[in-house]
Design a protein around this motif. Sequence first.
Motif, PDB file in Angstrom:
ATOM      1  N   GLY A  88      46.790 -75.327  58.022  1.00  0.00           N
ATOM      2  CA  GLY A  88      47.639 -74.882  56.926  1.00  0.00           C
ATOM      3  C   GLY A  88      48.032 -73.418  56.980  1.00  0.00           C
ATOM      4  O   GLY A  88      48.999 -73.016  56.327  1.00  0.00           O
ATOM      5  N   ALA A  89      47.312 -72.603  57.731  1.00  0.00           N
ATOM      6  CA  ALA A  89      47.680 -71.190  57.853  1.00  0.00           C
ATOM      7  C   ALA A  89      48.972 -71.013  58.631  1.00  0.00           C
ATOM      8  O   ALA A  89      49.635 -69.981  58.512  1.00  0.00           O
ATOM      9  N   ASP A  90      49.315 -72.005  59.431  1.00  0.00           N
ATOM     10  CA  ASP A  90      50.569 -71.998  60.195  1.00  0.00           C
ATOM     11  C   ASP A  90      51.515 -72.998  59.556  1.00  0.00           C
ATOM     12  O   ASP A  90      51.382 -74.218  59.748  1.00  0.00           O
ATOM     13  N   GLY A  91      52.505 -72.473  58.812  1.00  0.00           N
ATOM     14  CA  GLY A  91      53.384 -73.342  58.035  1.00  0.00           C
ATOM     15  C   GLY A  91      54.160 -74.341  58.863  1.00  0.00           C
ATOM     16  O   GLY A  91      54.524 -75.414  58.365  1.00  0.00           O
ATOM     17  N   TRP A  92      54.390 -74.053  60.143  1.00  0.00           N
ATOM     18  CA  TRP A  92      55.170 -74.975  60.975  1.00  0.00           C
ATOM     19  C   TRP A  92      54.465 -76.322  61.147  1.00  0.00           C
ATOM     20  O   TRP A  92      55.130 -77.359  61.287  1.00  0.00           O
ATOM     21  N   THR A  93      53.136 -76.322  61.130  1.00  0.00           N
ATOM     22  CA  THR A  93      52.434 -77.599  61.270  1.00  0.00           C
ATOM     23  C   THR A  93      52.675 -78.477  60.046  1.00  0.00           C
ATOM     24  O   THR A  93      52.744 -79.707  60.158  1.00  0.00           O
ATOM     25  N   LEU A  94      52.826 -77.866  58.880  1.00  0.00           N
ATOM     26  CA  LEU A  94      53.056 -78.625  57.654  1.00  0.00           C
ATOM     27  C   LEU A  94      54.455 -79.219  57.640  1.00  0.00           C
ATOM     28  O   LEU A  94      54.666 -80.317  57.114  1.00  0.00           O
ATOM     29  N   THR A  95      55.438 -78.498  58.224  1.00  0.00           N
ATOM     30  CA  THR A  95      56.778 -79.085  58.328  1.00  0.00           C
ATOM     31  C   THR A  95      56.730 -80.320  59.232  1.00  0.00           C
ATOM     32  O   THR A  95      57.440 -81.303  58.980  1.00  0.00           O
ATOM     33  N   ASP A  96      55.893 -80.295  60.257  1.00  0.00           N
ATOM     34  CA  ASP A  96      55.783 -81.457  61.142  1.00  0.00           C
ATOM     35  C   ASP A  96      55.157 -82.647  60.428  1.00  0.00           C
ATOM     36  O   ASP A  96      55.571 -83.798  60.639  1.00  0.00           O
ATOM     37  N   TRP A  97      54.163 -82.394  59.604  1.00  0.00           N
ATOM     38  CA  TRP A  97      53.589 -83.464  58.780  1.00  0.00           C
ATOM     39  C   TRP A  97      54.680 -84.111  57.922  1.00  0.00           C
ATOM     40  O   TRP A  97      54.833 -85.333  57.897  1.00  0.00           O
ATOM     41  N   PHE A  98      55.432 -83.277  57.214  1.00  0.00           N
ATOM     42  CA  PHE A  98      56.478 -83.795  56.332  1.00  0.00           C
ATOM     43  C   PHE A  98      57.522 -84.582  57.119  1.00  0.00           C
ATOM     44  O   PHE A  98      57.935 -85.679  56.706  1.00  0.00           O
ATOM     45  N   GLU A  99      57.973 -84.046  58.242  1.00  0.00           N
ATOM     46  CA  GLU A  99      59.051 -84.674  59.000  1.00  0.00           C
ATOM     47  C   GLU A  99      58.664 -86.054  59.512  1.00  0.00           C
ATOM     48  O   GLU A  99      59.487 -86.983  59.505  1.00  0.00           O
ATOM     49  N   ASN A 100      57.440 -86.213  59.973  1.00  0.00           N
ATOM     50  CA  ASN A 100      57.015 -87.517  60.457  1.00  0.00           C
ATOM     51  C   ASN A 100      56.949 -88.546  59.332  1.00  0.00           C
ATOM     52  O   ASN A 100      57.394 -89.682  59.487  1.00  0.00           O
ATOM     53  N   VAL A 101      56.407 -88.128  58.197  1.00  0.00           N
ATOM     54  CA  VAL A 101      56.371 -89.039  57.044  1.00  0.00           C
ATOM     55  C   VAL A 101      57.786 -89.378  56.600  1.00  0.00           C
ATOM     56  O   VAL A 101      58.129 -90.543  56.375  1.00  0.00           O
ATOM     57  N   TYR A 102      58.646 -88.364  56.501  1.00  0.00           N
ATOM     58  CA  TYR A 102      60.003 -88.573  56.001  1.00  0.00           C
ATOM     59  C   TYR A 102      60.818 -89.456  56.941  1.00  0.00           C
ATOM     60  O   TYR A 102      61.513 -90.383  56.497  1.00  0.00           O
ATOM     61  N   LEU A 103      60.750 -89.214  58.251  1.00  0.00           N
ATOM     62  CA  LEU A 103      61.522 -90.005  59.200  1.00  0.00           C
ATOM     63  C   LEU A 103      61.126 -91.474  59.148  1.00  0.00           C
ATOM     64  O   LEU A 103      61.989 -92.361  59.140  1.00  0.00           O
ATOM     65  N   SER A 104      59.829 -91.746  59.102  1.00  0.00           N
ATOM     66  CA  SER A 104      59.368 -93.126  59.078  1.00  0.00           C
ATOM     67  C   SER A 104      59.694 -93.807  57.751  1.00  0.00           C
ATOM     68  O   SER A 104      60.060 -94.984  57.718  1.00  0.00           O
ATOM     69  N   GLN A 105      59.588 -93.070  56.669  1.00  0.00           N
ATOM     70  CA  GLN A 105      59.773 -93.654  55.340  1.00  0.00           C
ATOM     71  C   GLN A 105      61.244 -93.733  54.930  1.00  0.00           C
ATOM     72  O   GLN A 105      61.702 -94.770  54.436  1.00  0.00           O
ATOM     73  N   ALA A 106      61.985 -92.656  55.125  1.00  0.00           N
ATOM     74  CA  ALA A 106      63.379 -92.609  54.673  1.00  0.00           C
ATOM     75  C   ALA A 106      64.352 -93.127  55.716  1.00  0.00           C
ATOM     76  O   ALA A 106      65.458 -93.559  55.373  1.00  0.00           O
ATOM     77  N   GLY A 107      63.974 -93.071  57.000  1.00  0.00           N
ATOM     78  CA  GLY A 107      64.834 -93.561  58.066  1.00  0.00           C
ATOM     79  C   GLY A 107      65.641 -92.453  58.720  1.00  0.00           C
ATOM     80  O   GLY A 107      65.807 -91.362  58.168  1.00  0.00           O
ATOM     81  N   PRO A 108      66.158 -92.725  59.926  1.00  0.00           N
ATOM     82  CA  PRO A 108      66.839 -91.698  60.718  1.00  0.00           C
ATOM     83  C   PRO A 108      68.126 -91.163  60.103  1.00  0.00           C
ATOM     84  O   PRO A 108      68.440 -89.985  60.260  1.00  0.00           O
ATOM     85  N   GLU A 109      68.897 -92.021  59.415  1.00  0.00           N
ATOM     86  CA  GLU A 109      70.152 -91.538  58.840  1.00  0.00           C
ATOM     87  C   GLU A 109      69.892 -90.515  57.739  1.00  0.00           C
ATOM     88  O   GLU A 109      70.549 -89.457  57.692  1.00  0.00           O
TER      89      GLU A 109
END
Length: 461
Positions: free
Chosen positions: A220-241
């Motif tokens: 969590g001290a490196d914010g970029w890792t948290l963006t990666d967490w969000f992006e993987n969840v979002y891509l799988s859940q919301a879809g590529p479009e």
Amino acid sequence: MRTQHGTGHTKRTAARVWAALAAAGALALTACGGGGGDGGGTGGSTPSGQQGAHTVELPKLTGEKLEVAAVWTGPEQANFTKVLKEFEKRTGASVTFVPAQDPIVTFLGTKVAGGQPPDVALLPQVGALTAAVRNKWAQPAGPEARAQLEKNYAPGWRKLGAVDGTQYGVYYKAANKSLVWYNAKAFEAAGVKPPATWKDFLSVADTLSASGTAPVSVAGADGWTLTDWFENVYLSQAGPEQYDRLARHEIKWTDDSVKQALTTLGQLFARKDFLAGGPSGALATEFPKSVTQTFTGGDRPAAAMVFEGDFVAVNIAQTKAKVGEDALVFPFPAVGAKPPVVSGGDVAVALKPGRGAQALLTFLASADAAAVQAREGGFVSPNKAVDPAAYPNDIQRGIAKALIAAGDDFRFDMSDQAPAAFGGTPGTGEWKALQDFLANPSDVAGIQERLEAEAAKAFGN
């Protein structure tokens, strides 16, 4: 910052990508003590670019001095320095590595203003490449570098290095950012198996916690890792479009799809017992430590799993754990119908005119350069001409093969596509908002409002 790559994120290709990775994992599980799991050796054949098997001709640059800037540190920097040494040996040039700071656009701006830009820079964001071109810092790639790109790279990777149709960048380094690495002994002690879905992931985390081992190490001290967490969840859940639309800020961060993804991610972040050190400990943990504390301590490490890309292997190498034996990997669990495939990468761009910078760009686009760093581990190249035998173990080979098999069918890291002020700056923008979310995952609406305000300001809309 529109990403210019293919949009066909099909189930068939995703399945092919992960089948390759799963096969690599299966090999690693059954080959304990064999050549694929010991972190050394190349499987018996000579990697491209080694022992004189050069695939690209380079000019003689005797006496020429070059500087290369990147944000890499530690073993990643050390391994890249070996690539530069090979370039020196073949050209006679002298190359100095210049450590850069995030955001690299600010760092380079200072260098340019002072009249001392590096000859070549490796940029960790698409937005940084676009900014370098817009600021008239970047030099177009020369014909030799473009020839290597045409021969060695899929169209999607070439387009990512282009701005307004002109080729500027070479994607020297790629990353599969949809991986979860786990401590094999901790999993065995708790009696759990790698999960395939988010529901199963949380169930495994419950069992691990009950066994006395924190399930996940979060940097969590490196914010970029948290963006990666969000992006993987979002891509799988919301879809590529939807992913593409949010990446371009065509939908707002207050959209319900973002709410759903944050709520899902909060199922992990809200469980203090799921995070090594709890939320406060996670926020004080930088990326290298998040990895090393997962693979030290035998079957009772600080955490059983750590999420991040293939480059985790570099940090695992700093422990006594062996990739393929003690350290294994599974794809990021599917939140929706399909598991996510998020990629990232570092693009090399010339900032000075002249033969030296262009020769180095050409070298970095060749299989020769990639093979040097591939054998060190913790590195994956989108260069399809790299001999798989250059990678040091079956897991690394599987990840590399999966990346090449994906062709243009992937989604590039969302935050890396955004303006650096939003997606690439410590202490502000998306990085800071998601750190605040990690500290208080119940405040979904408040975080959404902050994300949208920061995005609107950075995108100018």
